[in-house]
Scaffold this active site. Structure first.
Site: not given
Length: 324
Positions: A131-132, A135, A201
């Site tokens: 997930h990071e 980003h 998100e």
């Protein structure tokens, strides 16, 4: 292109807030001084905000010798995401959480808490890190770090405006205006934080599911993070609440609804979206991990992972941990 436009809009909005505060405090001269300060602050934030965020969140670099398994996992996921391997940092906080920062994929870092390594299984940690990394790949981290740094600066200037404007008869709007300023400035800071769309998100969750091939692992991780965030504090995020939106789940805990001023989507909605992705992958027979990630889904062996000891003291350093 979209992120570049968003960044430009964010910097313009923050500059406008700085200029408005300067005008309230010192009229035209104050506005010009604030404009110059805003331009310098924007430039410094672009180049240094990631380091500032890491420092304020008490994130310490962790070398491969201290955490070889974790480094291997991050490298594996970065390769699957198609980006350079980011630097790895550890936050000495019992609350399981994580964030990414950096102006671009070549200058990026991922920070995970000691609580994250203590409470989550390996495939769940992989989902969080993926997930990071998403980003970082989409360059959301530039906007996130700029917002965190400059939103805090807005609050500082607002405090100065209250102190100076309430005592300065030359202030264009006088003491009453200064008081209104200190009331409205925190709201302005929240709006600035909301410049990072909460839909990012959801997109990062979707990208993470594609990177790992395991949306349900991230869903399980989010459920754990949301639940445990209510039982463990993150003192660094609480000390600097303007940086709370950097984390994968709200480190200030407690509120899960998609309210007007929430910087995080409702965890239940995110989990539902990930389960829907898993159903779609099952229907199209795509529920499988890429070959390079075969280790991510292996069952955790007892004592296979440990929280790296880099001199950070938390209660978890003094307790038996799930990873041995």
């Amino acid at each position: 292109m979209l992120n570049a436009v968003r960044t430009t809009f964010l910097l313009a909005a923050l500059t406008g807030v700085f200029v408005a505060i300067g005008y309230v405090v010192g009229g035209l001269n104050g506005m010009l001084i604030a404009l110059g300060f805003a331009l310098v602050m924007n430039a410094l934030s672009y180049w240094n905000s990631d380091r500032l965020v890491l420092r304020l969140q008490n994130a310490e670099p962790v070398g491969r010798d201290r955490a070889p398994d974790l480094h291997a996992l991050v490298e594996e996921l970065a390769a699957a995401a198609g980006i350079p391997t980011p630097k790895l940092y550890l936050i000495g906080a019992d609350q399981p959480n994580a964030f990414a920062t950096g102006r671009d994929p070549q200058n990026a870092a991922v920070a995970v808490s000691t609580g994250l390594l203590s409470h989550l299984e390996r495939d769940e940690i992989a989902g969080v890190i993926a997930h990071e990394l998403s980003h970082i790949r989409s360059r959301d981290t530039l906007i996130m770090t700029l917002t965190a740094t400059l939103a805090g600066a807005i609050s500082v200037l607002a405090q100065f405006g209250l102190f100076f404007g309430a005592r300065n008869s030359n202030s264009p709007i006088g003491p009453v205006g200064a008081i209104l300023l200190i009331v409205l400035a925190p709201i302005a800071a929240i709006i600035v934080q909301m410049a990072i769309s909460r839909t990012r998100e959801y997109e990062a969750d979707r990208d993470a599911a594609e990177i790992t091939g395991d949306p349900l692992a991230l869903a399980a991780a989010l459920e754990k993070l949301s639940r445990l965030a209510k039982h463990f504090e993150n003192p660094f995020a609480r000390r600097f609440p303007g940086m709370a939106h950097l984390y994968i789940v709200n480190p200030l805990a407690g509120r899960g609804a998609d309210s007007l001023f929430s910087t995080h989507p409702d965890i239940r909605n995110r989990i539902a979206a990930l389960r829907e992705i898993a159903s779609q992958m099952t229907a199209t027979r795509h529920v499988r991990r890429p070959a390079r990630l075969t280790r991510v889904g292996e069952p955790m062996r007892s004592g296979a992972w440990r929280v790296p000891d880099i001199g950070i003291e938390t209660s978890l350093n003094r307790q038996a941990r799930p990873w041995g």
